[in-house]
Design an enzyme around this catalytic site. Sequence first.
Site, short mmCIF file in Angstrom:
data_model
loop_
_atom_site.label_atom_id
_atom_site.label_comp_id
_atom_site.label_asym_id
_atom_site.label_seq_id
_atom_site.Cartn_x
_atom_site.Cartn_y
_atom_site.Cartn_z
N GLU A 261 0.81 -1.22 0.00
CA GLU A 261 0.00 0.00 0.00
C GLU A 261 0.85 1.27 0.00
OE1 GLU A 261 -2.95 0.14 -0.74
OE2 GLU A 261 -3.57 -1.94 -0.49
N TYR B 151 -6.50 6.59 3.57
CA TYR B 151 -6.61 5.52 2.57
C TYR B 151 -5.88 4.27 3.02
CZ TYR B 151 -5.57 2.35 -1.01
OH TYR B 151 -5.42 1.18 -1.66
N ASP C 134 -9.90 6.64 -2.43
CA ASP C 134 -8.76 7.15 -3.18
C ASP C 134 -9.28 7.76 -4.48
OD1 ASP C 134 -9.54 4.94 -4.61
OD2 ASP C 134 -7.51 4.53 -5.31
#
Length: 365
Positions: free
Chosen positions: A39, A122, A140
């Site tokens: 991520e 996020y 996002d």
Amino acid sequence: MQSTHDHPFTSGLISWYRQHARELPWRHTQDPYAIWLSEIILQQTRVAQGLPYYRKLLEVFPTVKDLAKSDESVLFRHWQGLGYYSRARNLHKAAKIIVNQFGGKFPTTYDEWIKLPGVGPYTAAAIASFAFGEVKPVVDGNVFRILARYFGIRTDILHNSARKEFTSLAQELIPKDQAAEFNQAIMDFGSIQCSPAPNCSSCPLSTACYAFQNKQVNQLPVKQKKTKQRDRYFNYFIFEQGNKLLVRERKAKDIWSGLWEFYLIESDQKEDLSDLLEKNGFLATYLQGALVQPMISPKVHILSHQKIHCQAWYIQVPDNLEFSKIAPYQWIQPEDFEKLGKSVLLLNLITDNLHLGIFNDSVPR
DNA sequence: AAAACGGGGAC
DNA sequence: GTCCCAGTTTT
């Protein structure tokens, strides 16, 4: 599996995903470390660009402990070319916190994850849902775009209030028993189907999509114009003396902080060598008796908000010339310089000038 | 609320 | 050329 009272958007999205899911390595694991790493890499970065870095970093740092005990410069060297280098710094900081303060145990909730450096709304939602099944929607660029189109939302997605509004809507849509799958699905849907230039003709959600039905696909989402980029002029001097190069680490609050570079004079417009020498008198003394060769410069280097115009000269300094007062610059051997992280601009400069023999044909890339 | 922060790929 | 990407931090 599927709740009967899901919103049509949700059931349609999940159904689409089960036929079109991308095959991605971080989807085969629930290891929070691997998911966290993926991520961070994927922040503002396309899957195709991040994938090789994900594989390499997992190989070099198989566990958070390996990452925490490593030297930051090693991480920077592996992050080289990926951009947004503060991600690497924050990743390393967070790894140390996890190992030294949490005893190597990862947080398990959104509220804990978001406290770590480099982890925002996020990323916390992504990790919490993918690794721990927490019901938190990821929000996002994909989600902004999809929801703005499907529901006809005209809020400027760069406005401060937009995140709250879209998160609230996504929280209503996300199924409590399939949070992770919903989040994966909406990412792939945004990448494959509802991309910036969408494929509406093949979209199973088009009949209920506000933007498609009202021919406003090209106007949604609403996004404020970006600020224009600033021109900067970088004049690099590659000083070589006795098989050593003069380099420094960039440390200012500026681009490429943490990366290494040659002797730099920045100017606010294009200058030729004589202008630069005139305005930097001390330079002239260093160039006395030195061999000065102009280098092939990379084309203008484009960043999101800056245009870097680069020129460079290769200066061979005689061994007998005293070269002092150069902090924070230091002399370093090319093979050691190779091990340090550098900007793509600098890498291009080096590869374009191998004929000068500075690096003995070894490309630091 | 706005700006800063990289690099690359799609159109 | 323009847009924007599995965003976060700083000002």
